[in-house]
Design an enzyme around this catalytic site. Structure first.
Site, PDB file in Angstrom:
ATOM      1  N   LEU A 185       0.815  -1.207   0.000  1.00 44.88           N
ATOM      2  CA  LEU A 185       0.000   0.000   0.000  1.00 44.88           C
ATOM      3  C   LEU A 185       0.849   1.256   0.000  1.00 44.88           C
ATOM      4  O   LEU A 185       0.554   2.216  -0.707  1.00 44.88           O
ATOM      5  CB  LEU A 185      -0.933   0.009   1.220  1.00 44.88           C
ATOM      6  CG  LEU A 185      -2.268  -0.736   1.079  1.00 44.88           C
ATOM      7  CD1 LEU A 185      -2.067  -2.232   0.923  1.00 44.88           C
ATOM      8  CD2 LEU A 185      -3.164  -0.443   2.287  1.00 44.88           C
ATOM      9  N   THR A 222      -4.511   5.358   4.106  1.00 44.38           N
ATOM     10  CA  THR A 222      -3.139   4.889   3.923  1.00 44.38           C
ATOM     11  C   THR A 222      -2.182   6.069   4.050  1.00 44.38           C
ATOM     12  O   THR A 222      -1.148   5.982   4.721  1.00 44.38           O
ATOM     13  CB  THR A 222      -2.966   4.192   2.569  1.00 44.38           C
ATOM     14  OG1 THR A 222      -3.746   2.996   2.554  1.00 44.38           O
ATOM     15  CG2 THR A 222      -1.507   3.827   2.316  1.00 44.38           C
ATOM     16  N   GLU A 226       0.734   6.630   6.824  1.00 48.10           N
ATOM     17  CA  GLU A 226       2.130   6.783   6.424  1.00 48.10           C
ATOM     18  C   GLU A 226       2.688   8.150   6.803  1.00 48.10           C
ATOM     19  O   GLU A 226       3.850   8.270   7.197  1.00 48.10           O
ATOM     20  CB  GLU A 226       2.286   6.533   4.924  1.00 48.10           C
ATOM     21  CG  GLU A 226       1.868   5.148   4.452  1.00 48.10           C
ATOM     22  CD  GLU A 226       2.613   4.009   5.126  1.00 48.10           C
ATOM     23  OE1 GLU A 226       3.657   4.250   5.775  1.00 48.10           O
ATOM     24  OE2 GLU A 226       2.149   2.856   5.018  1.00 48.10           O
ATOM     25  N   THR A 250      -1.617   5.258  24.690  1.00 48.28           N
ATOM     26  CA  THR A 250      -2.210   4.231  23.827  1.00 48.28           C
ATOM     27  C   THR A 250      -2.058   2.880  24.517  1.00 48.28           C
ATOM     28  O   THR A 250      -0.996   2.586  25.074  1.00 48.28           O
ATOM     29  CB  THR A 250      -1.527   4.186  22.447  1.00 48.28           C
ATOM     30  OG1 THR A 250      -0.118   4.002  22.620  1.00 48.28           O
ATOM     31  CG2 THR A 250      -1.792   5.477  21.675  1.00 48.28           C
TER      32      THR A 250
END
Length: 315
Positions: A185, A222, A226, A250
């Site tokens: 991707l 995507t 990125e 997190t």
């Protein structure tokens, strides 16, 4: 709070995302899962530039100090974006509309203006965050090519291998849109890498909202993912079983998550926390990721400080 353990391996991650199926002759609708193939890229970078570990450890130390001392950017950050389109077919030569749709997605996702932001569960409502960064399309460069795929060795970024060199990479985010191959991707370079290869590469099938964009990766996430790496964010599972993404707010994930997980999805790591599967830095489908955390925002902000690795991008 998760431990922030630093090592050369932990900080030297150049990410690429690909599906776990074998490449088929017809890739148009073959990609159904994200999967990271970073180790091969990492090994190549280590061999090519042994000093990268030192630089990235220095960036990490700077980042952690900025977070601990609460010395973070509190001003406007506007990122000019250069989109380099390398095409062999008409479908690969994506339209101006498709390009602008990706810029729009980045602006929504990084400013908590995405329509699914309000879907963040109550458990994470206290840490969901608007990163507060604006993206502006600076220019589009197009080049016709005979290449059927470009791979992950940065060939698309070099004129010597038929690609396009980055334009002003210290002040502009360069994106290369092309067919990467092997159902990959996209991939990004972290702060600390060479300026000649700095930026993000994304397959044209997964860029923006229209044209060649294909489900389940047709919502522009995507690029959101990125660009997060380009801004020094790690995968949320820390690229290890119960690993650390160097962010304290997190949850610790067992591993990457695929598809659209049913909430709540529990980790089997210490404390069995509910995993933040809707975080942009997991591997879920585009329609299943829709938030950054406050800790991720702080991590991003640190690189734009005076003395930070991307300070040159500040207005």
């Amino acid at each position: 709070m998760k431990k922030l353990i630093l090592s050369a391996t932990a900080v030297l991650l150049l990410f690429s995302c690909q599906n776990d199926q074998n490449e088929t002759a017809n890739e148009t609708n073959a990609v159904t899962q994200r999967k990271c193939a970073s180790q091969d890229v990492l090994e190549a970078q280590l061999k090519a530039d042994p000093t990268l570990a030192i630089r990235m450890n220095q960036i990490e130390a700077f980042t952690q100090n900025a977070i601990l001392t609460k010395r973070l950017v509190n001003g406007k950050i506007e990122i000019p974006v250069v989109v380099n389109v390398l095409y062999r077919t008409a479908a690969e030569n994506i339209s101006a509309t498709q390009i602008q749709s990706q810029i729009d997605v980045l602006n929504k996702d990084y400013n908590a203006l995405n329509s699914d932001y309000n879907s963040v569960p109550a458990l994470f409502a206290g840490v969901k965050a608007s990163v507060g960064i604006t993206f502006v399309l600076d220019q589009v460069v197009r080049k016709s090519t005979t290449k059927t795929s470009w791979g992950t060795n940065d060939a698309m970024k070099k004129t010597s291998t038929g690609g396009l060199a980055p334009i002003s990479p210290t002040t502009k985010l360069n994106m290369w849109v092309c067919t990467i191959g092997s159902d990959i991707l996209g991939y990004a370079q972290f702060p600390g890498g060479a300026s000649a290869t700095d930026g993000v590469a994304i397959d044209s099938r997964f860029f923006g909202l229209s044209g060649s964009a294909n489900a389940p990766f047709n919502l522009g996430r995507t690029a959101t993912h990125e660009v997060g790496h380009w801004m020094n964010l790690r995968h949320i599972w820390g690229d290890a079983t119960c690993g650390s993404d160097l962010v304290s707010d997190t949850p610790t994930h067992n591993d990457k998550n695929f598809g659209s997980p049913t909430y709540p999805h529990y980790s089997t790591c210490s404390g069995t926390p509910v995993e933040m599967t809707m975080n942009y830095m997991d591997y879920t489908d585009d329609n299943a990721m829709y938030m950054f955390s406050a800790g991720q925002k702080s991590r991003i902000s640190a690189i734009f400080l005076s003395g930070g690795s991307r300070a040159s991008f500040r207005l």
